[in-house]
Design a protein around this motif. Sequence first.
Motif, short mmCIF file in Angstrom:
data_model
loop_
_atom_site.label_atom_id
_atom_site.label_comp_id
_atom_site.label_asym_id
_atom_site.label_seq_id
_atom_site.Cartn_x
_atom_site.Cartn_y
_atom_site.Cartn_z
N SER A 169 -6.55 -14.11 -0.98
CA SER A 169 -6.86 -14.26 0.58
C SER A 169 -8.02 -15.40 0.51
O SER A 169 -8.05 -16.06 1.55
N SER A 183 -0.19 -11.39 3.34
CA SER A 183 -0.92 -10.61 4.11
C SER A 183 -1.56 -9.14 3.78
O SER A 183 -0.92 -8.70 2.62
N PHE A 184 -2.50 -8.55 4.30
CA PHE A 184 -2.80 -7.44 4.01
C PHE A 184 -1.80 -6.19 4.02
O PHE A 184 -1.75 -5.29 3.21
N GLU A 185 -1.04 -6.30 5.11
CA GLU A 185 0.14 -5.38 5.09
C GLU A 185 0.98 -5.68 4.05
O GLU A 185 1.65 -4.48 3.47
N GLU A 186 1.34 -6.65 3.52
CA GLU A 186 2.42 -7.11 2.77
C GLU A 186 1.64 -6.54 1.17
O GLU A 186 2.42 -6.00 0.18
#
Length: 469
Positions: A169, A183-186
């Motif tokens: 990141s 992304s953080f969700e991924e």
Amino acid sequence: MVITGHFIDAGWNLQKRVLSFVKVPAPRRGIDVADASHKCLKTWGIESKIFTVSVDNAAYNDLCLKYLRDNISLSRKLILNGDLFHVRCCAHILNLLVQDGLSKIKDIIFNIRESVKYVNHNDASLKNFCDVVEQKGLKERKLVIDCPTRWNSTFNMASTALKFKIVFSAYKEREPHYNHALSFEEWDKVEKVCKLLEVFNSATHVISGSEYPTSNLYLPEVWRVKQVLDMADEDEDLFMREMAKPMKKKFDKYWGECNLLMAIASVLDPRCKFHSVCICFPKIYKSKEVSDENIEKVRRSLELLYDEYVALSLEESYLMPAVNLDCDNPSSSQTNVKNATGIDDLLQTIREQEAISPTKSELQDYLDQGVHVVPNSESFSALDWWRNNSMKYTILSKMAADIVAIPISTVASESTFSAGGRVIDEFRSRLNEESVEALICGGDWFRHKYGVRNKSKVDKDEIQINLKI
């Protein structure tokens, strides 16, 4: 095509030898593979000793095994009418399950792969990444680029990259051309998938061994896989439920029917006995009715299998050479045969009476005894236990030796192709087929003869990137 023979020797040691490494001409149909296999068995003179054949899940292997089974059945009766003859490679089945699951996050996997490649693109990119690692105070020092066709390599890449998620990141801010950041969700999805696949990775390592018996470890690993799939199917995250659905469907395709080998082998593990079947089957099968039916099927098959070994033992005793009792006239064979008829009949009757199962057979006595408790399961060998108890269970121990020797994966055979790649290289690409087979088989036999072990190597298709901080 490679054929590897697995057997228990007279000293109760598990042995493995490459018996054949031959070219199968196109179109390589089932009948072509069967012919090449049968020729190998005839050459070695072991066609009458084949117990099971383990193959991968290629479509032509079903036809190949049908031909082999029919040919061998002509000369002798197969154990349990051949129900154990065809063994499907469980490592391949696990691979199919995982591939179905990974297909749900193929875009995420692609971005992880491209991220690692970008870091290793040039020295400047690698240095920037190392600077971020140092700033974040991480102790990890390795990234992995996978071999896309091998799920365990992809799992290794994803689980290693997961440790650097905060680095990737921050790395994006330093590298304007880096466009594959997750992304953080991924990353959360990757974490959940890796937690699920850790069980599959562990199971693959256990069942792929060739230096120790694996058939008795088959059922517990399948049971554990089913447990994590059921948990994923009930996960609050819709993504995990959608991922588990095709994996469970594939599980039911291959393990939805009763697998006698993995059940019987588990029963012959003295640490488990019949408890393993009674505990695992209700979890593996969909309904209590199916579970109870399969448990009873295993019980009947186990008793039939033992009865067949009792019959084989009796048959071997019949084939014992007759003792010449006429010391004064050893050449008078006709007189000896005539005079020995009565005692032969009497001895045969005695053998038959002794062969009749007593009130409690060896099998029943074994099952009635408590399970063998061990402080450390990793150091336990079912084969050693049966060797130490072979005098107590003279017939059952022979049956157990045959069962635990069965390889439940084809990894041992497939590893031979890695050796083949070292024999046939760009400098030795014109060796004839006989020379190649001699080098492969000869090397394998000599390594076993002199106790030479191959050094464990990192997958040549997998690239490790060491981070120098």
